[in-house]
Design a protein around this motif. Structure first.
Motif, PDB file in Angstrom:
ATOM      1  N   GLU A 197      -3.829   6.736  -2.625  1.00  0.00           N
ATOM      2  CA  GLU A 197      -3.174   5.574  -2.570  1.00  0.00           C
ATOM      3  C   GLU A 197      -2.388   5.184  -3.835  1.00  0.00           C
ATOM      4  OE1 GLU A 197      -5.650   2.497  -0.757  1.00  0.00           O
ATOM      5  OE2 GLU A 197      -6.577   4.103   0.632  1.00  0.00           O
ATOM      6  N   SER A 198      -2.626   5.543  -5.092  1.00  0.00           N
ATOM      7  CA  SER A 198      -2.072   5.388  -6.081  1.00  0.00           C
ATOM      8  C   SER A 198      -0.707   6.259  -6.067  1.00  0.00           C
ATOM      9  CB  SER A 198      -2.846   5.942  -7.406  1.00  0.00           C
ATOM     10  OG  SER A 198      -2.306   5.849  -8.580  1.00  0.00           O
ATOM     11  N   LEU A 199      -0.955   7.595  -5.429  1.00  0.00           N
ATOM     12  CA  LEU A 199       0.166   8.355  -5.718  1.00  0.00           C
ATOM     13  C   LEU A 199       1.257   7.986  -4.751  1.00  0.00           C
ATOM     14  CD1 LEU A 199       1.635  11.282  -6.226  1.00  0.00           C
ATOM     15  CD2 LEU A 199       0.069  12.305  -4.575  1.00  0.00           C
ATOM     16  N   TYR A 200       0.629   7.421  -3.565  1.00  0.00           N
ATOM     17  CA  TYR A 200       1.590   6.840  -2.471  1.00  0.00           C
ATOM     18  C   TYR A 200       2.444   5.714  -2.794  1.00  0.00           C
ATOM     19  CZ  TYR A 200      -0.952  10.023   0.620  1.00  0.00           C
ATOM     20  OH  TYR A 200      -1.621  11.259   1.223  1.00  0.00           O
ATOM     21  N   THR A 201       1.646   4.770  -3.669  1.00  0.00           N
ATOM     22  CA  THR A 201       2.394   3.534  -4.296  1.00  0.00           C
ATOM     23  C   THR A 201       3.536   4.073  -5.277  1.00  0.00           C
ATOM     24  OG1 THR A 201       0.223   2.429  -4.041  1.00  0.00           O
ATOM     25  CG2 THR A 201       2.000   1.538  -5.534  1.00  0.00           C
ATOM     26  N   LEU A 202       3.130   5.068  -5.946  1.00  0.00           N
ATOM     27  CA  LEU A 202       4.110   5.570  -7.124  1.00  0.00           C
ATOM     28  C   LEU A 202       5.410   6.408  -6.283  1.00  0.00           C
ATOM     29  CD1 LEU A 202       4.998   6.388  -9.575  1.00  0.00           C
ATOM     30  CD2 LEU A 202       3.619   8.411  -9.587  1.00  0.00           C
ATOM     31  N   SER A 203       5.163   6.871  -5.109  1.00  0.00           N
ATOM     32  CA  SER A 203       6.068   7.430  -4.097  1.00  0.00           C
ATOM     33  C   SER A 203       6.962   6.246  -3.567  1.00  0.00           C
ATOM     34  CB  SER A 203       5.505   8.267  -3.115  1.00  0.00           C
ATOM     35  OG  SER A 203       6.447   8.808  -2.159  1.00  0.00           O
ATOM     36  N   TYR A 204       6.236   5.218  -3.291  1.00  0.00           N
ATOM     37  CA  TYR A 204       7.261   4.174  -2.549  1.00  0.00           C
ATOM     38  C   TYR A 204       8.168   3.637  -3.821  1.00  0.00           C
ATOM     39  CZ  TYR A 204       8.313  -0.479  -1.140  1.00  0.00           C
ATOM     40  OH  TYR A 204       9.227  -1.622  -0.746  1.00  0.00           O
ATOM     41  N   LYS A 205       7.411   3.589  -4.961  1.00  0.00           N
ATOM     42  CA  LYS A 205       8.178   2.588  -6.122  1.00  0.00           C
ATOM     43  C   LYS A 205       9.559   3.543  -6.450  1.00  0.00           C
ATOM     44  CE  LYS A 205       4.329   0.158  -8.303  1.00  0.00           C
ATOM     45  NZ  LYS A 205       3.140   0.252  -9.462  1.00  0.00           N
ATOM     46  N   MET A 206       9.369   4.808  -6.614  1.00  0.00           N
ATOM     47  CA  MET A 206       9.989   5.832  -6.999  1.00  0.00           C
ATOM     48  C   MET A 206      11.419   5.833  -6.017  1.00  0.00           C
ATOM     49  SD  MET A 206       9.660   9.949  -7.280  1.00  0.00           S
ATOM     50  CE  MET A 206       8.985  10.049  -5.799  1.00  0.00           C
TER      51      MET A 206
ATOM     52  N   SER B   5      14.093  -6.711   0.008  1.00  0.00           N
ATOM     53  CA  SER B   5      14.141  -6.083  -1.170  1.00  0.00           C
ATOM     54  C   SER B   5      13.274  -6.893  -2.193  1.00  0.00           C
ATOM     55  CB  SER B   5      15.546  -6.157  -1.622  1.00  0.00           C
ATOM     56  OG  SER B   5      15.776  -7.644  -1.903  1.00  0.00           O
ATOM     57  N   ARG B   6      12.657  -7.857  -1.755  1.00  0.00           N
ATOM     58  CA  ARG B   6      11.645  -8.564  -2.704  1.00  0.00           C
ATOM     59  C   ARG B   6      10.127  -8.327  -2.262  1.00  0.00           C
ATOM     60  NH1 ARG B   6      14.406 -13.683  -2.132  1.00  0.00           N
ATOM     61  NH2 ARG B   6      14.188 -12.512  -0.138  1.00  0.00           N
ATOM     62  N   ILE B   7       9.852  -7.239  -1.844  1.00  0.00           N
ATOM     63  CA  ILE B   7       8.402  -7.076  -1.216  1.00  0.00           C
ATOM     64  C   ILE B   7       7.302  -7.022  -2.520  1.00  0.00           C
ATOM     65  CG2 ILE B   7       7.123  -5.560  -0.082  1.00  0.00           C
ATOM     66  CD1 ILE B   7       9.378  -4.726   1.414  1.00  0.00           C
ATOM     67  N   SER B   8       6.489  -7.817  -2.446  1.00  0.00           N
ATOM     68  CA  SER B   8       5.397  -7.979  -3.476  1.00  0.00           C
ATOM     69  C   SER B   8       4.533  -6.564  -3.724  1.00  0.00           C
ATOM     70  CB  SER B   8       4.618  -9.156  -3.319  1.00  0.00           C
ATOM     71  OG  SER B   8       3.323  -8.855  -2.205  1.00  0.00           O
ATOM     72  N   GLU B   9       4.411  -6.514  -5.176  1.00  0.00           N
ATOM     73  CA  GLU B   9       3.437  -5.384  -5.504  1.00  0.00           C
ATOM     74  C   GLU B   9       2.210  -5.337  -4.472  1.00  0.00           C
ATOM     75  OE1 GLU B   9       3.741  -3.450  -8.340  1.00  0.00           O
ATOM     76  OE2 GLU B   9       1.854  -2.489  -8.635  1.00  0.00           O
ATOM     77  N   ALA B  10       1.546  -6.551  -4.187  1.00  0.00           N
ATOM     78  CA  ALA B  10       0.333  -6.502  -3.356  1.00  0.00           C
ATOM     79  C   ALA B  10       0.645  -5.916  -2.043  1.00  0.00           C
ATOM     80  CB  ALA B  10      -0.210  -7.951  -3.120  1.00  0.00           C
ATOM     81  N   VAL B  11       1.837  -6.198  -1.161  1.00  0.00           N
ATOM     82  CA  VAL B  11       1.912  -5.677  -0.168  1.00  0.00           C
ATOM     83  C   VAL B  11       2.016  -3.970  -0.337  1.00  0.00           C
ATOM     84  CG1 VAL B  11       3.608  -5.811   1.873  1.00  0.00           C
ATOM     85  CG2 VAL B  11       3.243  -7.883   0.786  1.00  0.00           C
ATOM     86  N   ILE B  12       2.731  -3.698  -1.225  1.00  0.00           N
ATOM     87  CA  ILE B  12       3.219  -2.407  -1.473  1.00  0.00           C
ATOM     88  C   ILE B  12       1.960  -1.811  -1.717  1.00  0.00           C
ATOM     89  CG2 ILE B  12       4.170  -0.497  -3.093  1.00  0.00           C
ATOM     90  CD1 ILE B  12       6.223  -2.967  -3.786  1.00  0.00           C
ATOM     91  N   ARG B  13       1.080  -2.181  -2.298  1.00  0.00           N
ATOM     92  CA  ARG B  13      -0.445  -1.445  -2.476  1.00  0.00           C
ATOM     93  C   ARG B  13      -1.149  -1.495  -1.368  1.00  0.00           C
ATOM     94  NH1 ARG B  13      -1.202   0.264  -6.986  1.00  0.00           N
ATOM     95  NH2 ARG B  13      -0.047  -0.446  -8.550  1.00  0.00           N
ATOM     96  N   ARG B  14      -1.060  -2.308  -0.289  1.00  0.00           N
ATOM     97  CA  ARG B  14      -1.595  -2.367   0.836  1.00  0.00           C
ATOM     98  C   ARG B  14      -1.147  -1.106   1.820  1.00  0.00           C
ATOM     99  NH1 ARG B  14      -2.477  -7.908   0.251  1.00  0.00           N
ATOM    100  NH2 ARG B  14      -0.549  -8.480   1.556  1.00  0.00           N
ATOM    101  N   LEU B  15       0.130  -0.672   1.758  1.00  0.00           N
ATOM    102  CA  LEU B  15       0.637  -0.016   2.620  1.00  0.00           C
ATOM    103  C   LEU B  15       0.142   1.399   2.737  1.00  0.00           C
ATOM    104  CD1 LEU B  15       4.802   0.138   2.191  1.00  0.00           C
ATOM    105  CD2 LEU B  15       3.358  -0.421   4.248  1.00  0.00           C
ATOM    106  N   PRO B  16      -0.256   2.075   1.337  1.00  0.00           N
ATOM    107  CA  PRO B  16      -1.255   3.400   1.596  1.00  0.00           C
ATOM    108  C   PRO B  16      -2.373   3.303   2.283  1.00  0.00           C
ATOM    109  CG  PRO B  16      -0.286   3.179  -0.624  1.00  0.00           C
ATOM    110  CD  PRO B  16       0.064   1.611   0.129  1.00  0.00           C
ATOM    111  N   LYS B  17      -2.833   2.086   2.101  1.00  0.00           N
ATOM    112  CA  LYS B  17      -4.296   1.964   3.009  1.00  0.00           C
ATOM    113  C   LYS B  17      -4.021   1.938   4.646  1.00  0.00           C
ATOM    114  CE  LYS B  17      -8.165  -1.387   2.991  1.00  0.00           C
ATOM    115  NZ  LYS B  17      -9.065  -2.297   2.359  1.00  0.00           N
ATOM    116  N   TYR B  18      -3.067   1.328   4.780  1.00  0.00           N
ATOM    117  CA  TYR B  18      -2.586   1.163   6.297  1.00  0.00           C
ATOM    118  C   TYR B  18      -2.451   2.437   6.855  1.00  0.00           C
ATOM    119  CZ  TYR B  18      -1.665  -4.000   6.260  1.00  0.00           C
ATOM    120  OH  TYR B  18      -1.631  -5.299   6.018  1.00  0.00           O
ATOM    121  N   TYR B  19      -1.673   3.263   6.001  1.00  0.00           N
ATOM    122  CA  TYR B  19      -1.480   4.824   6.274  1.00  0.00           C
ATOM    123  C   TYR B  19      -2.677   5.281   6.337  1.00  0.00           C
ATOM    124  CZ  TYR B  19       0.935   9.193   6.077  1.00  0.00           C
ATOM    125  OH  TYR B  19       1.468  10.511   6.265  1.00  0.00           O
ATOM    126  N   ARG B  20      -3.518   5.347   5.553  1.00  0.00           N
ATOM    127  CA  ARG B  20      -4.971   5.968   5.556  1.00  0.00           C
ATOM    128  C   ARG B  20      -5.628   5.436   7.127  1.00  0.00           C
ATOM    129  NH1 ARG B  20      -9.573   4.311   3.552  1.00  0.00           N
ATOM    130  NH2 ARG B  20      -8.808   3.182   1.980  1.00  0.00           N
TER     131      ARG B  20
END
Lengths: 209, 209
Positions: A197-206, B5-20
């Motif tokens: 999840e950390s890696l995917y977050t990094l991928s998103y940010k990149m 374009s102003r998606i919060s860090e918290a939302v971004i961090r949940r994306l990989p969890k949704y994906y999993r």
């Protein structure tokens, strides 16, 4: 010192960061520091730092700032790093072995007493003197060796079952590296480290920059 | 699909969890799911999930819920996992080797092209076919192999220097496992994984329960 019992998760998560910065300063011979200097180094506001420390009764003296080594010792105590904690690692694959090889944890009181696996080719080997045992003896080992913490480095499909077995045997904290949200009773502490999840977050940010 | 374009860090961090969670469902043959069912499984509220997905234009159909494999594909795309990303690992010690040995990252498009170290006993070896090179050739390797991501598994004292060298050579994302808060320019993405801080947080919680 009075501790506020409703300290927020965010404050708790900053404590290890304070500890890291203060330990570095102590090592570099810094004796005292103001909240403003500390805030500059850490990228937090001075008032944030004072607020955080006030949750634990406050450590500074007006006009003096913080005494670095006293503050280190205090945070170490609050984090429970002044006590020894017996640890086992479940899953002696690459990640389990990497964690077993890291000596830094031992310096802070985390003593790895054994590793466990199901793989007969691993059982009986030792990593830095830490024996790999058959998972079949997990429960008795936990009781016999006063194990307080279990580190889960198993594949996903085994992680919850191993968690349940450890909790039943009296383990009070689980450091989980498997890609599941492990479920534990309320009186058991849990930290999930989800590397993907950390890696995917990094991928998103990149891709977003 | 319009992306806010102003998606919060918290939302971004949940994306990989949704994906999993969604990937697990897809693997288990689940074809569609309502936000309520998804919220039950993930321990989030249904309105939180709808809100999160709306940041990316929304994916559901009223009365139908979400089509699991479509949603997987969409999140994969948003996370940038549909592209190949060439990666290097700096520091071929235990953790670096553990990461190199993990094949799951490759499945999501992260292709590890090489590892780097200063230790002559490691240089020239290969981990799962991934060559360990002398750190001296870092810059030319990055350029020649179109490397986009650097993983830092060096000791603390080398981490910032290695970061600077990679950034200068055009790397756009840094996954840092060294216990420093690495500094990067604004156009470089950064994720710090501070394992000690996770362990100390767990220690605090265990002693607080």
């Amino acid at each position: 010192m009075q501790r506020d019992s409703r300290i927020s998760e965010a404050v708790i998560r900053r404590l290890p960061k304070y500890y890291r910065y203060l330990m570095d300063m102590e090592k570099n011979g810094v004796q005292r520091i103001s909240s403003r200097e500390l805030s500059n180094r850490m990228g937090l506001t001075a008032s944030q730092i004072r607020q955080d420390f006030n949750c634990f009764g406050g450590f500074g003296q007006q006009g003096y700032g913080y005494h670095v080594s006293d503050l280190c010792a205090e945070i170490r105590r609050i984090l429970g790093l002044d006590k020894q904690c017996n640890v086992i690692i479940i899953g002696a694959g690459n990640l389990g072995q990497a964690l077993a090889n890291y000596v830094g944890f031992e310096r802070e009181g985390f003593s790895i007493k054994g590793m466990f696996d199901v793989n007969p080719r691993l059982i009986g080997l030792a990593i830095r003197g830490i024996q790999i045992y058959d998972i079949d003896i997990l429960e008795e080992f936990i009781v016999d060796n006063d194990i307080k913490m279990g580190v889960i480095c198993t594949p996903k499909d085994h992680a919850q079952k191993v968690t349940d077995r450890m909790v039943k045997s009296g383990i009070k904290s689980i450091w989980n590296f498997a890609p599941i949200d492990a479920e534990v009773p309320e009186d058991v502490a849990l930290e999930n480290v989800h590397l993907s999840e950390s890696l995917y977050t990094l991928s998103y940010k990149m891709n977003d920059i």
